[in-house]
Design an enzyme around this catalytic site. Structure first.
Site, PDB file in Angstrom:
ATOM      1  N   ASP A  13       0.885  -1.171   0.000  1.00  0.00           N
ATOM      2  CA  ASP A  13       0.000   0.000   0.000  1.00  0.00           C
ATOM      3  C   ASP A  13       0.919   1.216   0.000  1.00  0.00           C
ATOM      4  OD1 ASP A  13      -1.632   2.120   0.604  1.00  0.00           O
ATOM      5  OD2 ASP A  13      -2.208   1.412   2.591  1.00  0.00           O
ATOM      6  N   LYS A  76       2.924  11.251  -3.604  1.00  0.00           N
ATOM      7  CA  LYS A  76       1.873  10.580  -4.382  1.00  0.00           C
ATOM      8  C   LYS A  76       1.041  11.602  -5.162  1.00  0.00           C
ATOM      9  CE  LYS A  76      -1.712   7.093  -3.511  1.00  0.00           C
ATOM     10  NZ  LYS A  76      -2.139   6.129  -2.483  1.00  0.00           N
ATOM     11  N   GLU A 181      -7.194   0.639  -4.435  1.00  0.00           N
ATOM     12  CA  GLU A 181      -7.159   0.567  -2.965  1.00  0.00           C
ATOM     13  C   GLU A 181      -8.472   0.069  -2.353  1.00  0.00           C
ATOM     14  OE1 GLU A 181      -5.576   4.443  -2.121  1.00  0.00           O
ATOM     15  OE2 GLU A 181      -3.652   3.843  -2.956  1.00  0.00           O
TER      16      GLU A 181
END
Ligand code: AMP
Length: 534
Positions: A13, A76, A181
């Protein structure tokens, strides 16, 4: 303790603020999270340089207030983005580290390393975080790790996905697949239930994932045979805990100005210390209704002290919370499921601990209790680890029987008639998928047709994301509308697009995988692999 085991595929993750790595263990018949060097299951997505070394994770985060200009967080948000993007500009202005415009409008991060200024692509910085997670897994396993599944927000565009995959390659990983996700969280949520064969299961599940930088919603069904069908996704790749921190920081800056008549917004060190204090206060406010922020000698020797109430925090962020609820409603509409038919509402991501967010969500679902049984910080890595095991032929029957049907987050199409989006794959289409459409020459004796590929929901392509463009030549010269071109879009399980255009008369064709959409070419990756070994 180090254990010798066979090569293991890991699930990662890669979060905006924190990252987490896990793998399926056949010996234990379950997923385990790999702790980092400090023994924690989640690692700050933070990279820093100084005169002597490169720091990643906790070591980088711990020195942020002393070295704000050379400590990168939230990278990100830069992945697959354009420097000119207005939302990104807002972030850049609030970050203490320097971001400049690189070639093709790509952002570059400037850091001083061993007294030399160097610029890094977002993919390079992300690869350093991935390398650190890979190393944590390897230290725990006592063996090298190559294969990985990496998670991305469901609402990530093709460019953002490609950039994430490139970061994995730069980190020396073989990226088996990217997974959305919320879908990974759904695996974590559904796994126990799938294991329990006595359980009658066909559930409509709504995943609400509010993390540090991104917000994702996903509507899916989990069926007893081990099928997870995503019906619709939505969200905002620029909404999360970082924004709530920023709203608090800005409030404190205004208060300091009012009380002391001093503007601290240009001082990176003071702003860095304020951000750390605000994030802590924000967490406190999830369990208490008031807290205080106290920082000694914040600016020019002046201390800062203030009382922060939960009500103030909620007021400052109410527009963000409302936006979240709008996405929930539009995802339910897209999936064509009424809120009364949702069996479980699952919370994922650190920011779902905010009481106001939980309250508004419960209110929207007519006070149905929210499911908090999965670990909000680890669920996404858990799901990625299950998929990694499945793809590498590992795991028990529940793992190998798992079937995942995901959807495209955004519509894909081409620009026709000077600026109009012609959709070929509509959003929320199950993937992998292949769709085609026919196009015609627009003027007499036209011998070539260009295929500009876009992603997004607007009718006007200039408001969508430009991905790539190519030209198909060799059409026989005829009258307008007499020559046809078939355009075929295929989206693979990673959510990456392959485009083929073919002349119906001549059979002449051209195909591309969307790669040069501001992302890295194979050669770029090879060059960077040399550079990343700092
Ligand atoms: P994630 O990306 O899921 O790791 O979420 C990280 C985000 O969750 C960060 O912005 C944190 O500040 C935020 N967060 C973590 N715990 C809490 C909490 N108790 N209350 C509010 N926000 C939190």
């Amino acid at each position: 303790m180090s254990k010798k085991v066979e090569a293991t595929a890991i699930g990662i993750d890669l979060g905006t603020t924190y990252s987490c790595v896990a793998a399926w263990f056949n010996q234990h018949n379950r997923v385990e999270i790999f702790p980092n060097e400090q023994g924690n299951n989640i690692t700050p997505s933070c990279v820093a340089t100084n005169n002597t070394e490169l720091l990643v994770g906790e070591a980088a985060k711990n020195q942020i207030t002393r070295n704000p200009h050379n400590t990168v967080f939230g990278v990100k948000r830069l992945m697959g983005s354009r420097f000119g993007d207005s939302k990104l500009q807002e972030d850049i202005n609030s970050w203490p580290f320097k971001v400049i415009q690189g070639s093709a409008d790509k952002p570059k991060i400037v850091l001083e390393h061993k007294a030399v200024e160097k610029d890094f692509s977002p993919e390079e910085i992300s690869s350093m975080i991935l390398k650190n997670l890979k190393a944590a897994a390897e230290a725990y396993l006592g063996t090298t790790v190559k294969d990985a599944v990496i998670t991305v927000p469901a609402y990530f565009s093709d460019r953002q996905r490609k950039a994430t995959k490139d970061a994995g390659t730069l980190a020396g990983l073989n990226v088996l697949q990217l997974i959305n996700e919320p879908t990974a969280a759904a695996i974590a949520y559904g796994f126990d239930k799938l294991e329990d064969t006595s359980h009658q299961l066909h559930k409509n599940v709504f995943i609400f994932d509010l993390g540090g930088g991104t917000f994702d919603v996903s509507l899916l069904t989990i069926s007893k045979e081990g099928r997870i069908d995503v019906k619709a996704v939505g969200g905002d790749t620029h909404l999360g805990g970082e924004d709530f921190d920023k709203a608090m920081v800005n409030h404190c800056v205004r208060e300091f100005k009012k009380k002391q008549n001093k503007d601290i917004s240009g001082n990176a060190k003071a702003m860095g210390r304020l951000k750390v204090a605000c994030e802590k206060a924000k967490r406190d406010l999830s369990s208490t209704t008031a807290t205080s922020i106290e920082i000694d000698s914040l600016y020019e020797g002046v201390d800062f002290s203030t009382r922060f109430t939960r009500a103030k925090f909620e007021e400052l962020n109410s527009h963000f919370f409302l936006k979240c609820m709008e996405h929930v409603e539009s995802c339910l509409r897209d999936g064509n499921v009424h809120k009364n038919n949702i069996d479980d509402i699952v919370l994922v991501g650190g920011s779902t601990r905010i009481p106001k967010v939980q309250y508004m969500l419960k209110e929207l679902f007519d006070w149905k209790p929210l499911c908090k049984s999965i670990n909000a910080d680890e669920a996404v890595a858990y799901g990625a680890a299950v998929l990694a095991a499945k793809l590498s032929g590992n795991g028990n029957k529940t793992v190998t029987d798992l079937i995942l049907l995901d959807v495209t987050p955004l519509s894909l199409g081409i620009n026709i008639d000077e600026g109009t989006m012609s959709v070929i794959i509509p959003r929320n289409t199950p993937i992998p998928t292949t769709r085609e459409r026919m196009y015609y020459t627009r003027y007499d004796n036209q011998t070539s047709i260009s295929v500009p590929v876009y992603q997004g929901e607007c009718n006007d392509v200039k408001d969508n994301i430009f991905l790539d463009e190519f030209v198909l030549h060799g059409f026989p010269p005829r009258r307008a509308g007499e020559e046809k071109m078939k355009v075929c879009f295929s989206m693979d399980a990673n959510g990456i697009l392959h485009v083929l255009a073919e002349s119906v008369t001549t059979g002449n064709k051209k195909s591309i995988v969307i790669t040069n959409s501001g992302d890295l070419s194979k050669e770029d990756i090879e060059k960077m692999l040399e550079k990343v070994a700092l």
